[in-house]
Design a protein around this motif. Structure first.
Motif, PDB file in Angstrom:
ATOM      1  N   SER A  36       0.871  -1.163   0.167  1.00  0.00           N
ATOM      2  CA  SER A  36       0.080  -0.090   0.020  1.00  0.00           C
ATOM      3  C   SER A  36       0.939   1.096   0.107  1.00  0.00           C
ATOM      4  N   LEU A  37       0.306   2.330  -0.417  1.00  0.00           N
ATOM      5  CA  LEU A  37       0.874   3.643  -0.274  1.00  0.00           C
ATOM      6  C   LEU A  37       0.246   4.376   0.883  1.00  0.00           C
ATOM      7  N   VAL A  38       1.272   5.205   1.526  1.00  0.00           N
ATOM      8  CA  VAL A  38       0.946   5.801   2.604  1.00  0.00           C
ATOM      9  C   VAL A  38       0.132   7.251   2.032  1.00  0.00           C
ATOM     10  N   ILE A  46      -2.084   6.077  10.633  1.00  0.00           N
ATOM     11  CA  ILE A  46      -1.532   6.008   9.317  1.00  0.00           C
ATOM     12  C   ILE A  46      -2.529   5.711   8.351  1.00  0.00           C
ATOM     13  N   VAL A  47      -2.599   6.356   7.226  1.00  0.00           N
ATOM     14  CA  VAL A  47      -3.824   6.013   6.223  1.00  0.00           C
ATOM     15  C   VAL A  47      -3.186   5.703   4.984  1.00  0.00           C
ATOM     16  N   THR A  48      -3.610   4.304   4.526  1.00  0.00           N
ATOM     17  CA  THR A  48      -2.816   3.675   3.157  1.00  0.00           C
ATOM     18  C   THR A  48      -4.087   3.403   2.294  1.00  0.00           C
ATOM     19  N   GLN A  49      -3.531   3.155   1.173  1.00  0.00           N
ATOM     20  CA  GLN A  49      -4.306   2.985  -0.110  1.00  0.00           C
ATOM     21  C   GLN A  49      -3.544   2.084  -0.953  1.00  0.00           C
ATOM     22  N   SER A  50      -4.227   0.829  -1.040  1.00  0.00           N
ATOM     23  CA  SER A  50      -3.788   0.136  -1.961  1.00  0.00           C
ATOM     24  C   SER A  50      -4.827  -0.312  -3.298  1.00  0.00           C
ATOM     25  N   GLY A  51      -5.654   0.386  -3.462  1.00  0.00           N
ATOM     26  CA  GLY A  51      -6.306   0.579  -4.716  1.00  0.00           C
ATOM     27  C   GLY A  51      -7.252   1.686  -4.893  1.00  0.00           C
ATOM     28  N   VAL A  52      -7.919   2.011  -6.038  1.00  0.00           N
ATOM     29  CA  VAL A  52      -8.607   3.119  -6.206  1.00  0.00           C
ATOM     30  C   VAL A  52      -9.600   3.338  -5.054  1.00  0.00           C
ATOM     31  N   SER A  53     -10.529   2.365  -4.498  1.00  0.00           N
ATOM     32  CA  SER A  53     -11.434   2.637  -3.570  1.00  0.00           C
ATOM     33  C   SER A  53     -11.081   1.996  -2.183  1.00  0.00           C
ATOM     34  N   ASP A  54      -9.686   1.353  -2.048  1.00  0.00           N
ATOM     35  CA  ASP A  54      -9.434   0.477  -0.869  1.00  0.00           C
ATOM     36  C   ASP A  54      -8.338   1.380   0.115  1.00  0.00           C
TER      37      ASP A  54
END
Length: 71
Positions: A36-38, A46-54
């Motif tokens: 995931s990206l931070v 810490i807020v992460t995103q691994s996909g468009v809506s994830d």
């Protein structure tokens, strides 16, 4: 060979955001987020995103964060 770096300071997270590097998140010795990206962080989350809506919110004290670098 890969090198695993533990992320703990604000500077670590700022660098990961700036360089758009993917991280791994562990909680209770279990992998809960593999790549995931931070997106943002503060003193407690810490807020992460691994996909468009994830998008995931991780408690900074309960989780461990690692950057996996390839040599």
């Amino acid at each position: 060979m890969a090198i695993t770096l533990r992320l703990s300071t604000d500077q670590d997270f700022e660098e990961v955001i700036e360089l758009q590097q993917r991280i791994r998140v562990f909680q209770d010795n279990q992998l809960i987020d593999a790549s995931s990206l931070v997106v943002r962080f503060d003193d407690s989350t810490i807020v992460t995103q691994s996909g468009v809506s994830d998008i995931a919110y991780h408690n900074r004290k309960e989780c461990e964060f690692f950057l996996l670098r390839k040599r």
